[in-house]
Design a protein around this motif. Structure first.
Motif, PDB file in Angstrom:
ATOM      1  N   VAL A 267       0.856  -1.163   0.058  1.00  0.00           N
ATOM      2  CA  VAL A 267       0.086   0.124  -0.094  1.00  0.00           C
ATOM      3  C   VAL A 267       0.859   1.406   0.011  1.00  0.00           C
ATOM      4  O   VAL A 267       0.469   2.233  -0.602  1.00  0.00           O
ATOM      5  N   GLU A 268       2.108   1.350   0.755  1.00  0.00           N
ATOM      6  CA  GLU A 268       2.853   2.370   0.763  1.00  0.00           C
ATOM      7  C   GLU A 268       3.588   2.606  -0.545  1.00  0.00           C
ATOM      8  O   GLU A 268       3.441   3.611  -1.071  1.00  0.00           O
TER       9      GLU A 268
ATOM     10  N   GLY B  73       0.183   3.124  -3.275  1.00  0.00           N
ATOM     11  CA  GLY B  73      -1.120   3.862  -2.321  1.00  0.00           C
ATOM     12  C   GLY B  73      -2.108   4.557  -3.260  1.00  0.00           C
ATOM     13  O   GLY B  73      -3.472   4.352  -3.061  1.00  0.00           O
TER      14      GLY B  73
ATOM     15  N   ASP C 130      -4.067   6.570   6.554  1.00  0.00           N
ATOM     16  CA  ASP C 130      -3.304   7.191   4.983  1.00  0.00           C
ATOM     17  C   ASP C 130      -4.119   8.251   4.672  1.00  0.00           C
ATOM     18  O   ASP C 130      -3.680   9.433   4.416  1.00  0.00           O
TER      19      ASP C 130
END
Length: 235
Positions: free
Chosen positions: A97-98, A101, A167
């Motif tokens: 996800v990083e 994103g 996030d």
């Protein structure tokens, strides 16, 4: 003028999805439009509306590709380390996800925009859950399969919710530790509870035999998804 005969329908779908993924990866889902994708690949918007019902469906298809990439990441990690646990999968998920994103935003947006996505989409979700289930059963082999499935779904939803919250910086000012620490703490506490419960026996508040449930058990829903026939969506 659109190049109406240059590509087959399948080729055109792939072109459009690739352009949509590039757009989302660069700018997120906010700027994604059928017209913009059509312009990027040199076709008219009308041609793309023959492939995708609307923008929501296009986002859903992009989200499906994001799920495919996540599944590949988790399965590769599992193949490389046969002893990988939920903590290892958690690290892989966070890194994914990083790194992706804006692409993962499509998964969040798809869930928000379509309350009942096509069955192919949920099958992709369940393949990811099944990786969690396999890993969980290696750590707690005495868990009944349906308890392991329900737990795998719970952990996946909890981690995704935690990542989505952090996030977006919602409640971030109240967080006392970084994302990874919170995620691993969640896994530790949940699996400790599972180990204490053991075989998934009755817990306070759980429906008693003969009582009507307020919703289909997660394992039943998972079975319905994984045994359904694939639809015409993104395979």
């Amino acid at each position: 003028m659109g190049r109406r005969s240059d590509h087959s329908r399948k080729e055109l779908e792939e072109l459009a999805l690739s352009a949509a993924i590039q757009g989302v990866t660069a700018q997120g889902t906010q700027g994604l439009t059928i017209r913009g994708v059509a312009h990027a690949i040199g076709y008219s918007p009308g041609t793309l509306y023959n492939l995708f019902e609307n923008r929501d469906e296009l986002i859903l298809r992009v989200a499906g590709r994001a799920l495919d990439l996540l599944l590949q990441t988790l399965e590769a990690a599992e193949a490389k380390d046969k002893a990988i646990g939920l903590h290892g999968l958690c690290d892989q998920f966070i890194r994914f996800v990083e790194t992706n994103g804006l692409l993962w935003e499509a998964v969040i947006a798809a869930r928000a925009q379509r309350s009942d996505p096509a069955i192919w989409y949920w099958q992709k979700v369940m393949r990811i859950v099944e990786v969690n289930q396999r890993v969980l059963l290696r750590a707690l082999p005495d868990l009944p399969a349906e308890v392991a499935m329900r737990s795998a779904i719970t952990v996946a939803l909890a981690l995704n919710g935690l990542i989505a919250t952090v996030d977006r910086q919602n409640l971030w000012t109240f967080a006392q530790s970084d994302l990874a620490s919170m995620a691993h703490d969640l896994i530790d506490r949940y699996t400790a509870g599972l180990a204490a419960v053991g075989d998934g026996s009755q817990r306070p508040g759980q429906t008693q035999p003969g009582e009507q449930s307020h919703g289909a058990p997660a394992a039943d829903a998972a079975h319905a998804v994984t045994t359904a026939t694939d639809g015409p969506g993104d395979q």
